[in-house]
Motif scaffolding. Structure first.
Motif, PDB file in Angstrom:
ATOM      1  N   LEU A 127       5.011  89.999   6.138  1.00 58.06           N
ATOM      2  CA  LEU A 127       4.688  90.304   6.600  1.00 58.06           C
ATOM      3  C   LEU A 127       5.109  91.144   7.527  1.00 58.06           C
ATOM      4  N   GLN A 128       3.919  92.371   7.584  1.00 52.55           N
ATOM      5  CA  GLN A 128       4.240  93.770   8.252  1.00 52.55           C
ATOM      6  C   GLN A 128       4.442  93.769   9.599  1.00 52.55           C
ATOM      7  N   VAL A 129       5.536  94.014  10.164  1.00 51.84           N
ATOM      8  CA  VAL A 129       5.510  94.064  11.224  1.00 51.84           C
ATOM      9  C   VAL A 129       6.578  94.933  12.123  1.00 51.84           C
ATOM     10  N   ARG A 157       8.275  84.827   7.262  1.00 53.27           N
ATOM     11  CA  ARG A 157       8.146  84.286   7.882  1.00 53.27           C
ATOM     12  C   ARG A 157       9.307  83.845   9.531  1.00 53.27           C
ATOM     13  N   TYR A 167       7.335  93.502  17.566  1.00 55.10           N
ATOM     14  CA  TYR A 167       6.879  91.821  18.316  1.00 55.10           C
ATOM     15  C   TYR A 167       7.267  91.507  19.545  1.00 55.10           C
ATOM     16  N   HIS A 199       8.698  88.712  21.344  1.00 50.39           N
ATOM     17  CA  HIS A 199      10.217  87.767  20.735  1.00 50.39           C
ATOM     18  C   HIS A 199       9.630  85.581  21.611  1.00 50.39           C
ATOM     19  N   ARG A 206      -1.316  84.933  22.801  1.00 51.63           N
ATOM     20  CA  ARG A 206      -1.566  85.341  21.923  1.00 51.63           C
ATOM     21  C   ARG A 206      -3.348  86.291  21.872  1.00 51.63           C
ATOM     22  N   GLY A 219       0.400  92.176  18.650  1.00 55.14           N
ATOM     23  CA  GLY A 219       1.229  92.862  17.532  1.00 55.14           C
ATOM     24  C   GLY A 219       1.541  91.060  17.150  1.00 55.14           C
ATOM     25  N   THR A 220       2.783  91.578  16.471  1.00 54.06           N
ATOM     26  CA  THR A 220       3.892  89.685  15.762  1.00 54.06           C
ATOM     27  C   THR A 220       4.214  89.152  16.501  1.00 54.06           C
ATOM     28  N   ILE A 229       6.834  85.714  18.042  1.00 55.16           N
ATOM     29  CA  ILE A 229       7.819  84.878  17.082  1.00 55.16           C
ATOM     30  C   ILE A 229       8.194  84.091  18.083  1.00 55.16           C
ATOM     31  N   ASP A 250       3.574  84.529  14.384  1.00 52.01           N
ATOM     32  CA  ASP A 250       3.539  84.768  13.185  1.00 52.01           C
ATOM     33  C   ASP A 250       5.133  84.722  12.416  1.00 52.01           C
ATOM     34  N   MET A 251       5.931  84.404  12.858  1.00 52.07           N
ATOM     35  CA  MET A 251       7.463  83.958  12.962  1.00 52.07           C
ATOM     36  C   MET A 251       7.378  82.903  13.846  1.00 52.07           C
TER      37      MET A 251
END
Length: 365
Positions: free
Chosen positions: A9-11, A19, A266, A268, A289, A294-295, A297, A317-318
């Motif tokens: 995954l690109q973060v 992930r 990201y 989190h 979402r 972005g990502t 978590i 995503d993670m």
């Protein structure tokens, strides 16, 4: 079945190998008297470098940002050098590690901050909250937090500058990026949540005003090191350390929109994970979402099944696995191979030395 956890995954600017996140966990083993990360901590994090992303334990950005004895700082040259040992060890194992930048605000006691009065969004005490102190004369132990004073505009400006410098210090220390700790009842959270912020100026009252401090801190972090090296941790439903919000879904979806405008790496989300904790509805996760591009978590009592489900549903995503990483330095390998997880010893989570930190064996050992 676990394949989704092992997709790269690109973060931000980093290509992560999987992930799986090792989230920030306070372990209280910094070298005293100056709260310096050390060789023991370097071993601990390097053992866990199989995580796609490690977020280091909460790290105070200034002397008065400290909530608990024996936690590490990142404001002195000695502390930067200590963390460099840690990041070098993680990078030698191919890992990616972010520093979690931490200001506890009111969740402290004068004995932890050179006798000063704690600061907060408002002069509201964190009732029923205890912190760990070591004043050098009595036996270390838990005490009630102290009454904070409401931050002035000068205080706010100073703390924003301290966050800016701490982010730069993190890169000097070899960290790949930083995570802003805006969760779990600490300073940024004290501004966000309605019941811990009674200000009547531009930082209090309306939701927009309560999110202003978060906005300004994130802006300065992105300015210091680039948005693609910045993550933020929020805890929408937690009531830890006495912060409660009257309308968490409205507040935290709005917070996610604030963060989205910066294009940070990201977001989190710390889910409430104690027994009988409120479950975060799927509608809330979907709203986050939609608000944040972005990502995403999520962390909080995840097992493999729950993690795979969260990834396949598209809301995450993670996934962060907290305490399982304490007792399973090879957690990603155990997940991949379907091996059982060791349980941690709660008595050795905080303070001490190797026992309960670096002496948990891998599955093959």
């Amino acid at each position: 079945m676990t394949d989704s956890l092992f997709q790269p995954l690109q973060v931000g600017r980093f290509q992560l190998a999987n992930r799986i996140v090792m989230p920030p966990m306070t372990r209280s083993r910094a070298t005293q008297p100056n709260d310096v990360a050390n060789d023991l901590m370097a071993t601990y994090y390097a053992q866990r470098a199989g995580a796609g992303l490690i977020v280091g334990e909460g790290t105070q950005i200034a002397p008065n940002a400290k909530g608990y004895a024996w936690t590490p700082g990142i404001y002195s040259d000695e502390q930067i050098a200590g963390w460099k040992k840690v990041t070098d060890a993680v990078h030698a194992k191919g890992g990616v590690i972010f520093a979690q930048l931490w200001h506890v605000g009111r969740v402290t006691h004068p004995d932890n901050i050179n006798g000063e009065q704690p600061i907060s969004s408002s002069a509201i005490k964190a009732d029923g909250v205890k912190v760990f102190i070591d004043n050098g004369t009595d036996a270390p132990g838990f005490v009630d937090t102290a009454m904070p004073r409401e931050m002035t505009q000068d205080d706010i400006n100073l703390v924003i500058n301290q966050f800016h410098q701490a982010a730069k210090n993190a890169l000097l220390a070899g960290f790949d990026g930083i995570e802003l700790h805006a969760a779990n009842g600490y300073l940024v959270n004290q501004f966000i949540d309605s019941e811990s912020n009674s200000r009547t100026d531009m930082y209090g009252g309306s939701l927009e005003n309560r999110l202003r401090f978060l906005d300004e801190v994130v802006e300065t972090l992105c300015d210091a090191i680039g948005a693609d090296r910045v993550g933020v941790r929020l805890a929408p439903l937690t009531t830890l350390n006495g912060t409660v919000d009257a309308n968490p879904e409205e507040t935290y979806v709005a917070a996610a929109k604030v963060l989205n405008k910066y294009g940070i790496a990201y977001l989190h989300i710390a889910e409430a994970d104690w027994d009988d904790a409120p479950l975060m509805p799927m509608t809330f996760k979907q709203a986050l979402r939609e608000a944040f591009a972005g990502t995403l978590i999520y962390a909080g009592k995840y097992n493999v099944d729950k993690a795979v489900q969260a990834l396949s549903s598209g809301v995450a995503d993670m996934i962060g696995f907290g305490r399982p990483f304490v007792s399973n330095p090879d957690l990603p390998e155990r997940i991949k191979n379907g091996q059982p997880w060791a349980t941690h010893d709660a008595n050795t989570l905080f303070g001490g030395a190797e026992k309960g930190l670096t002496d948990y064996p891998t599955f093959t050992e």
